[in-house]
Write an enzyme that holds these catalytic residues in place. Structure first.
Site, PDB file in Angstrom:
ATOM      1  N   LYS A 144      44.109  38.423  53.272  1.00 10.37           N
ATOM      2  CA  LYS A 144      43.859  38.617  51.836  1.00 10.37           C
ATOM      3  C   LYS A 144      42.612  37.849  51.471  1.00 10.37           C
ATOM      4  CE  LYS A 144      45.746  40.671  48.289  1.00 10.37           C
ATOM      5  NZ  LYS A 144      46.624  41.863  48.318  1.00 10.37           N
ATOM      6  N   ASP A 146      42.651  45.071  45.126  1.00  8.97           N
ATOM      7  CA  ASP A 146      43.862  44.427  44.584  1.00  8.97           C
ATOM      8  C   ASP A 146      43.536  44.217  43.100  1.00  8.97           C
ATOM      9  OD1 ASP A 146      46.525  43.087  45.615  1.00  8.97           O
ATOM     10  OD2 ASP A 146      45.697  41.641  44.207  1.00  8.97           O
TER      11      ASP A 146
HETATM   12  P1  NDP Z   1      44.944  46.094  38.494  1.00  8.34           P
HETATM   13  O1  NDP Z   1      43.838  45.109  38.361  1.00  8.34           O
HETATM   14  O2  NDP Z   1      44.627  47.545  38.543  1.00  8.34           O
HETATM   15  O3  NDP Z   1      46.016  45.896  37.328  1.00  8.34           O
HETATM   16  C1  NDP Z   1      46.667  44.683  37.161  1.00  8.34           C
HETATM   17  C2  NDP Z   1      47.617  44.790  35.987  1.00  8.34           C
HETATM   18  O4  NDP Z   1      48.431  43.633  35.959  1.00  8.34           O
HETATM   19  C3  NDP Z   1      46.895  44.841  34.653  1.00  8.34           C
HETATM   20  O5  NDP Z   1      47.665  45.570  33.735  1.00  8.34           O
HETATM   21  C4  NDP Z   1      46.812  43.367  34.286  1.00  8.34           C
HETATM   22  O6  NDP Z   1      46.674  43.128  32.908  1.00  8.34           O
HETATM   23  C5  NDP Z   1      48.156  42.873  34.780  1.00  8.34           C
HETATM   24  N1  NDP Z   1      48.020  41.444  35.113  1.00  8.34           N
HETATM   25  C6  NDP Z   1      47.265  40.904  36.101  1.00  8.34           C
HETATM   26  N2  NDP Z   1      47.327  39.569  36.094  1.00  8.34           N
HETATM   27  C7  NDP Z   1      48.137  39.260  35.081  1.00  8.34           C
HETATM   28  C8  NDP Z   1      48.628  38.048  34.569  1.00  8.34           C
HETATM   29  N3  NDP Z   1      48.260  36.856  35.106  1.00  8.34           N
HETATM   30  N4  NDP Z   1      49.478  38.105  33.512  1.00  8.34           N
HETATM   31  C9  NDP Z   1      49.849  39.307  32.981  1.00  8.34           C
HETATM   32  N5  NDP Z   1      49.419  40.488  33.418  1.00  8.34           N
HETATM   33  C10 NDP Z   1      48.592  40.469  34.454  1.00  8.34           C
HETATM   34  O7  NDP Z   1      45.733  45.642  39.806  1.00  8.34           O
HETATM   35  P2  NDP Z   1      46.755  46.488  40.711  1.00  8.34           P
HETATM   36  O8  NDP Z   1      47.500  47.460  39.884  1.00  8.34           O
HETATM   37  O9  NDP Z   1      45.998  46.958  41.887  1.00  8.34           O
HETATM   38  O10 NDP Z   1      47.727  45.339  41.223  1.00  8.34           O
HETATM   39  C11 NDP Z   1      48.944  45.004  40.553  1.00  8.34           C
HETATM   40  C12 NDP Z   1      49.866  44.282  41.503  1.00  8.34           C
HETATM   41  O11 NDP Z   1      50.156  45.131  42.627  1.00  8.34           O
HETATM   42  C13 NDP Z   1      49.326  42.989  42.112  1.00  8.34           C
HETATM   43  O12 NDP Z   1      50.401  42.102  42.322  1.00  8.34           O
HETATM   44  C14 NDP Z   1      48.784  43.444  43.459  1.00  8.34           C
HETATM   45  O13 NDP Z   1      48.733  42.377  44.388  1.00  8.34           O
HETATM   46  C15 NDP Z   1      49.847  44.460  43.844  1.00  8.34           C
HETATM   47  N6  NDP Z   1      49.480  45.447  44.839  1.00  8.34           N
HETATM   48  C16 NDP Z   1      48.377  46.237  44.686  1.00  8.34           C
HETATM   49  C17 NDP Z   1      48.080  47.194  45.634  1.00  8.34           C
HETATM   50  C18 NDP Z   1      46.943  48.141  45.475  1.00  8.34           C
HETATM   51  O14 NDP Z   1      46.813  49.034  46.318  1.00  8.34           O
HETATM   52  N7  NDP Z   1      46.131  48.046  44.450  1.00  8.34           N
HETATM   53  C19 NDP Z   1      48.890  47.331  46.853  1.00  8.34           C
HETATM   54  C20 NDP Z   1      50.067  46.502  46.878  1.00  8.34           C
HETATM   55  C21 NDP Z   1      50.320  45.589  45.906  1.00  8.34           C
HETATM   56  P3  NDP Z   1      45.265  42.606  32.330  1.00  8.34           P
HETATM   57  O15 NDP Z   1      44.341  43.776  32.436  1.00  8.34           O
HETATM   58  O16 NDP Z   1      45.551  42.189  30.950  1.00  8.34           O
HETATM   59  O17 NDP Z   1      44.841  41.459  33.215  1.00  8.34           O
HETATM   60  O1  2IT Z   2      48.690  43.971  48.468  1.00  7.62           O
HETATM   61  C1  2IT Z   2      48.290  44.975  49.092  1.00  7.62           C
HETATM   62  O2  2IT Z   2      48.971  45.499  49.987  1.00  7.62           O
HETATM   63  C2  2IT Z   2      46.988  45.543  48.718  1.00  7.62           C
HETATM   64  N1  2IT Z   2      46.366  45.044  47.802  1.00  7.62           N
HETATM   65  C3  2IT Z   2      46.430  46.703  49.495  1.00  7.62           C
HETATM   66  C4  2IT Z   2      45.801  46.234  50.780  1.00  7.62           C
HETATM   67  C5  2IT Z   2      45.051  47.289  51.557  1.00  7.62           C
HETATM   68  O3  2IT Z   2      44.443  46.878  52.563  1.00  7.62           O
HETATM   69  O4  2IT Z   2      45.067  48.466  51.213  1.00  7.62           O
END
Ligand code: NDP
Ligand code: 2IT
Length: 447
Positions: A128, A168
């Site tokens: 990461k 992420d």
């Molecule tokens: P984005 O940046 O697209 O969206 C994040 C969302 O979470 C936003 O709505 C944001 O709100 C909210 N958020 C983030 N930090 C905070 C905080 N400290 N308090 C409250 N709300 C918060 O990210 P993703 O959708 O890609 O990721 C979301 C989660 O999924 C994370 O935990 C990530 O690690 C996990 N994940 C993502 C993957 C991917 O492929 N993208 C794969 C697997 C897991 P705001 O805009 O107000 O900050």
């Molecule tokens: O938390 C996760 O699994 C991700 N943010 C996606 C990682 C990836 O390599 O696609």
């Protein structure tokens, strides 16, 4: 020494050597707890310092990221890449740009990624990275300059066979584009396999954008089917409104559920009649505005800056925002209001207390390392397409994702039973993910 003492010795040493990193402690503590039954049954998993090596990253990089903002002022951020474990394949995992990022958060995410990537059944190690850079309020030109500076150091540590970053929080298609452009320029090669989440015309894969949210819902559906239930006609709470939340919402509604609320860090929106996904995408993806704007523009929706999204009456909850967003009190609210299934789209959104409440109150719970593995799994499918210079159709890629999520559920369900914890998918995911990595590490010697 019995297994409890053995495991608490590992953990106490880890606390001492990694002080001030509570999220990393939390992630390790949950896994070690699950491993007690493994070590009791198969003590050889403690041989050759296996557990100590598993908890120590292979390499941790911290670097300066200087850039010039639109006013001409020099800004200095900190960049991280923790290359945790490459026993199963090249390091693989996302990059997070958020002001809360520090080494402990990147270590917790990298540690989780090892087991998640193992569960996908694909040949990828765990890593990461990210930065404490805050993209909010920054112009596109500032984001581009930041990404270019970040990659100017990161490029020497990554590669198709070495380490393959992706997105992420705060890193989506736009940022991957800027990062890839700078990488390509620095190495003077169009090495498409170095990053995933790329644009479709330059090596990206169909379904990668949707994959984490879709995958979380596919896994939820499998878990519900195992308990003679389904998403059809159910009320679902989804937290967040980013990449994962949007596509979890879209797929849950496609399968007949109504998503009755979502959120961001400014508050939450109640949508009793479901979410207009096209509108939400327009507001969040294109206009990059706050969730309150959705409530301003859609009649039935109301915005709340106080109270909790978790207080809604629902059947299913999908936390898809960030770590520790759902605590024991919230878990009790969910149980009181009818929720029977929880699956984590985010990484470690539920606190240890919340998980305990789920267990006590009979809520079926799929942890992030299983439920959100569809994103990284589809990244591995993108790597396969890059390696063969091919691109697959949406339907074919989506069917591969569905099969992977179904296999993950079967594997965590079977493993939980095998160790006498039927229905405990935390134990099932930790052990199933661990065994494959541990076997590979033992076969490869002390390195
Ligand atoms: P984005 O940046 O697209 O969206 C994040 C969302 O979470 C936003 O709505 C944001 O709100 C909210 N958020 C983030 N930090 C905070 C905080 N400290 N308090 C409250 N709300 C918060 O990210 P993703 O959708 O890609 O990721 C979301 C989660 O999924 C994370 O935990 C990530 O690690 C996990 N994940 C993502 C993957 C991917 O492929 N993208 C794969 C697997 C897991 P705001 O805009 O107000 O900050
Ligand atoms: O938390 C996760 O699994 C991700 N943010 C996606 C990682 C990836 O390599 O696609």
């Amino acid at each position: 020494m019995n297994v409890d003492e053995q495991v608490s010795n590992y953990y106490n040493l880890l606390l001492k050597r990694n002080a001030g990193e509570p999220e990393f402690h939390q992630a390790v503590s949950e896994v070690l707890d699950s491993l007690k039954v493994v070590l009791a049954k198969d003590p050889h998993y403690a041989d050759y310092g296996l557990i100590q090596r598993l908890c120590e990253p292979e390499r941790q990089l911290i670097f300066r990221v200087p850039w010039v903002d639109d006013k001409g002022t020099v800004q200095v951020n900190r960049g991280f890449r923790v290359q945790f474990n490459s026993a199963l394949g090249p390091y693989k995992g996302g990059l997070r740009f958020h002001p809360s990022v520090n080494l402990g958060i990147i270590k917790f995410l990298g540690f989780e990624q090892i087991f998640k990537n193992s569960l996908t059944g694909l040949p990828i190690g765990g890593a990461k990275g990210g930065s404490d850079f805050d993209p909010k309020g920054r112009s596109e030109a500032e984001i581009m300059r930041f990404c270019q500076s970040f990659m100017t150091e990161l490029f020497r540590h990554i590669g198709e066979y070495r380490d393959v970053p992706a997105g992420d929080i705060g890193v989506g298609g736009r940022e991957i584009g800027f990062l890839f452009g700078q990488y390509r320029r620095l190495v003077n090669q169009h090495e498409s396999g170095v990053l995933t989440g790329k644009g479709l015309t330059w090596g990206g894969s169909l379904v990668r954008t949707e994959a984490t949210g879709y995958g979380a819902v596919y896994l939820t559906n499998e878990m519900m089917a195992a308990h003679n239930d389904s998403l059809d006609g159910k009320r679902v709470i989804v937290s967040g409104s980013g990449n994962v939340a949007i596509y979890a919402t879209a797929k849950a509604q496609e399968l007949g559920a109504t998503v009755i609320g979502f959120s961001d860090s400014s508050g939450w929106v109640h949508t009793p009649n479901g979410v207009d996904v096209a509108k939400l995408r327009e507001i969040k993806d294109q206009r990059r505005e706050r969730v309150s704007v959705y409530a301003d523009e859609i009649k039935d929706a109301t915005f709340h800056s106080t109270g909790s999204l978790w207080s809604l009456t629902a059947d299913v909850a999908l936390p898809c925002a960030t770590q520790n967003e759902l605590n024991g009190e919230h878990a009790n609210m969910l149980a009181d209001n009818g929720v029977r299934f929880v699956a984590e789209g985010a990484n470690m959104p539920s606190t240890a207390d919340a998980i305990e409440v789920f267990r006590e109150r009979g809520i079926y719970f799929a942890p992030g390392k299983a439920a959100n593995a569809g994103g990284v799994a589809t990244s591995a499918l993108e790597m396969q397409q890059n390696a063969s210079r091919d691109s697959w159709s949406f339907d074919y890629t989506d069917s591969r994702l569905q099969t992977i999520m179904s296999n993950i559920f079967k594997s965590i369900d079977r493993t939980a039973r095998e160790y006498g914890h039927e229905g405990n998918y935390v134990v099932g995911a930790n052990i199933a993910g661990f065994r494959k990595v541990a076997d590979a590490m033992l076969a490869q010697g002390v390195i």
